[in-house]
Design a protein around this motif. Sequence first.
Motif, PDB file in Angstrom:
ATOM      1  N   ASP A 144       2.962   2.283   3.135  1.00 29.18           N
ATOM      2  CA  ASP A 144       2.250   2.323   4.414  1.00 29.18           C
ATOM      3  C   ASP A 144       2.475   0.966   5.089  1.00 29.18           C
ATOM      4  O   ASP A 144       1.899  -0.047   4.660  1.00 29.18           O
ATOM      5  CB  ASP A 144       0.759   2.565   4.150  1.00 29.18           C
ATOM      6  N   ASN A 185       1.109   5.340   0.134  1.00 31.25           N
ATOM      7  CA  ASN A 185       0.381   6.551   0.491  1.00 31.25           C
ATOM      8  C   ASN A 185       0.381   7.493  -0.711  1.00 31.25           C
ATOM      9  O   ASN A 185       1.443   7.923  -1.154  1.00 31.25           O
ATOM     10  CB  ASN A 185       1.078   7.209   1.700  1.00 31.25           C
ATOM     11  N   ALA A 217       0.858  -1.188   0.000  1.00 27.98           N
ATOM     12  CA  ALA A 217       0.000   0.000   0.000  1.00 27.98           C
ATOM     13  C   ALA A 217       0.889   1.229   0.000  1.00 27.98           C
ATOM     14  O   ALA A 217       1.784   1.366   0.848  1.00 27.98           O
ATOM     15  CB  ALA A 217      -0.890  -0.007   1.242  1.00 27.98           C
ATOM     16  N   GLU A 262      -0.766  -0.958   6.602  1.00 24.01           N
ATOM     17  CA  GLU A 262      -1.692  -1.426   5.574  1.00 24.01           C
ATOM     18  C   GLU A 262      -1.058  -2.512   4.698  1.00 24.01           C
ATOM     19  O   GLU A 262      -1.711  -3.464   4.278  1.00 24.01           O
ATOM     20  CB  GLU A 262      -2.152  -0.250   4.706  1.00 24.01           C
ATOM     21  N   THR A 263       0.251  -2.366   4.467  1.00 26.86           N
ATOM     22  CA  THR A 263       0.960  -3.382   3.682  1.00 26.86           C
ATOM     23  C   THR A 263       0.961  -4.723   4.418  1.00 26.86           C
ATOM     24  O   THR A 263       0.718  -5.781   3.819  1.00 26.86           O
ATOM     25  CB  THR A 263       2.406  -2.920   3.394  1.00 26.86           C
ATOM     26  N   ALA A 281      -1.163  -5.796   6.488  1.00 28.92           N
ATOM     27  CA  ALA A 281      -2.513  -6.359   6.428  1.00 28.92           C
ATOM     28  C   ALA A 281      -2.796  -6.962   5.048  1.00 28.92           C
ATOM     29  O   ALA A 281      -3.341  -8.066   4.925  1.00 28.92           O
ATOM     30  CB  ALA A 281      -3.542  -5.266   6.758  1.00 28.92           C
ATOM     31  N   LEU A 282      -2.389  -6.222   4.018  1.00 27.80           N
ATOM     32  CA  LEU A 282      -2.591  -6.736   2.664  1.00 27.80           C
ATOM     33  C   LEU A 282      -1.859  -8.056   2.452  1.00 27.80           C
ATOM     34  O   LEU A 282      -2.379  -9.004   1.855  1.00 27.80           O
ATOM     35  CB  LEU A 282      -2.076  -5.713   1.633  1.00 27.80           C
TER      36      LEU A 282
END
Lengths: 111, 682
Positions: free
Chosen positions: B632, B625, B623, B635-636, B638-639
């Motif tokens: 990020d 920004n 992810a 978020e990365t 989580a992805l």
Amino acid sequence: MTLRITENLAIDLATEEWCCVACGHRLAPARANYKTGCLVAEVPLAEAHPPLVQGAAYSFTPDPDFCRLVEFYCPSCATVLENEYLPPGHPLTHDIELDIDALKAKHGGAA
Amino acid sequence: MNAPMTIRYSRDTEVVQRLRPEPPSDREARAMEGLNDLEYEIFTHKLHMIALEGKETTMKLGASTAMRWGDVAFGIYTAQGDLAVCATGIYHHAVLSQLPVKYLVKHLAHDPTVGLKEGDAFFYNDPFYGGVHNADMGLCIPVFSGGELVCFIGAAVHTGECGGSEPGGMVNGAKSRYDEGLMCPPIKIGENFALKEDLLGLLATATRDPRTMVLDIKARLAAARIAERRLHDYLAEIGPDFLVGGLRRILKQTGEAARARIATLNDGIYRQPRFMDTTGPESALLKINLTIEKKGDRIKLILNGSSPMLHDRPVNTYFQGLLGMAMVYVCGWLMPDLPANNGLLEAVDWEFPENSFINPNGDVPVSYAPATMVAFSQGMFMAGAKLAYATDPSRAAGAWYTGFAVTVFGGFNQWGEPMADITPEINATGAGGRPGMDGVDVAGAFFATMSDCGDVETTEAERPFLYTFRNFFDNSYGHGKYRGGSGVGMGIKVHGVPMVALGSMGFGSHFPATLGIFGGRAAPPAFVQTVRGSNLEALMAEGAPLPRTMAELYAGTPEEGQRDYLNLAHAPALFQGGDTFYVPISGGAGYGDVLQRDPEAVARDVAMGRCAASAARDIYAVAINPRTGLADPAETDALRATRRKARLARAKPYDAFVAEWAQQSPPEAVLRYYGPWQDAAA
């Protein structure tokens, strides 16, 4: 003693097992094909290699009549331990078949 | 129907087996004894400098694309024909170019109608001895001291035109070796320090580009004569015994060092099948089935299970060519600190199946052999990475782009001169990912590491092309923890002439040519785009915004005309002035799992344009920004966690996967040259 064999694979000489480097998961006997201890999937080609041209004879995506992508995952951490680009149905390759006795002798009969 | 190889003349199947150094002669064995170690070190350095000057001189004087941009192997051979000292990055010639010399030592040196004297020069391009294809041509001279033959000096270089039934040295439609143009076993082309004009006339007439042919021959000879002069100066200091013994000692030490290095690697069996997707004129699967057996201080290359010989297609290659390519990997990556000479083969054994397309018999064509050779060498990279990583991870590198994608051309240039050759971008591919590092962008050619692609203006000055762009082809590499280096994309417009023949040689339009290692992805398949009847000139005159990169070309272009997408392997055809031709010369192999790539490295690539934002999201699960352009982390993570779960959800245990997988096969048409599918070795 654990020996690193590739970026993603190690061998525990004491237990004679293939291990995942990332998480240490025990995959398969060291004298066998490590791939037998992996989870295996065919990855859609357009997912791995998205096309830049739509509907043409060539598109920057491999042709599924010629080629497929197979990935071998660690069942524990899902790291791609290895992959193969193969014609559909071609036997998966037993790519590393180490002489474990020679490996043990080289490392002083390490256990 | 091709005749079996039974003709004695020009077909010596014994001499091509003599790839390893000859046993030392009594003279060599005596001369080796008592060499002073310090003087020997100075000797090896001096000879390398002489060879390097020869290489540079050849490049400066030559005319063909390959010679000018560095596809040159220049070396000093023993009197028996072994290449002891070689200045080159085109390592296959370092072990193959000795075969023509051994041929002439065996057949011509003592023949009363030919003989061997000071001032002689020999020329050759028969691929049976050169090991590659007709476009690779060589020249050597004998060097005498006090009336004794003490060594040979020679240069092997690709001259881009050899008079085949298609221009540019590589004949897509060749049905037999007689379609592939000039085919010259070693002949004496010069005597008394002068070239023979009658033979020059013959060789020049045999090609479409006589000026380049003759200039290239003279360049090789001039460089060899300069090296001969340097050697004579040095011989006056050290004497012939030191030269004869020193050359032999280099080979002996190389063999011993190669075996010692091999002994450090883990014993075992390493397998890597390689697949090609073209026979030249049509798309079909072929297999090169590489197994490396490593035991003690030797490795054995076993190619059983490879596809059969192709009677009338040009992708056949002689076995010696594959061994030459194996040495490209050995010289450049596995043992780059050892001398590049055939002493390395003291550590190598081999087993090739008879009548396979990698060990053919008869008069089959071979002018696309380089494609097959590089496909094989990629197998060396891939199996070699698994062989070498455990003892020296730095030697486990992903392959550089191996699909060739070389543009061939023929016709008249804008100055009215006949010409036929290849464009130099073959020397601008991306390197493979490596442990801890991405591959170098637009690094060069893995088989010609001292070469480059020249500058656009030089090519435009003498070829009838206007480059519409030549720069990075973003996303042309294999993704991975360490990505491959970016390749190059180019667009050319036929310019200043009414027409010219353009074609392409390569493979990997259906099945990627360049595969990743340790889970890294392949570089994508590549192909050529052409536009006939293009309105590009009018658009340029209007100042219209035109594509400046391959990415922009594929994002949308105002250029109109008859647009075609062609296989990397296609025969030359006529293009009119103003027509355009777009070629990706792609990137290197990916290394390791894409989800292990440093997110900041992905963000940097996106910022620089090397990686598409879509690839950052869809391939790397990073992810970024949009405001800062930085990754990020949360978020990365989580992805990537989601992506890993999805992998396991889609995957099956090995046996269950194989049970379903094995039910498939390619269509029959794809397998028509493949050989037995059911016996495909795992």
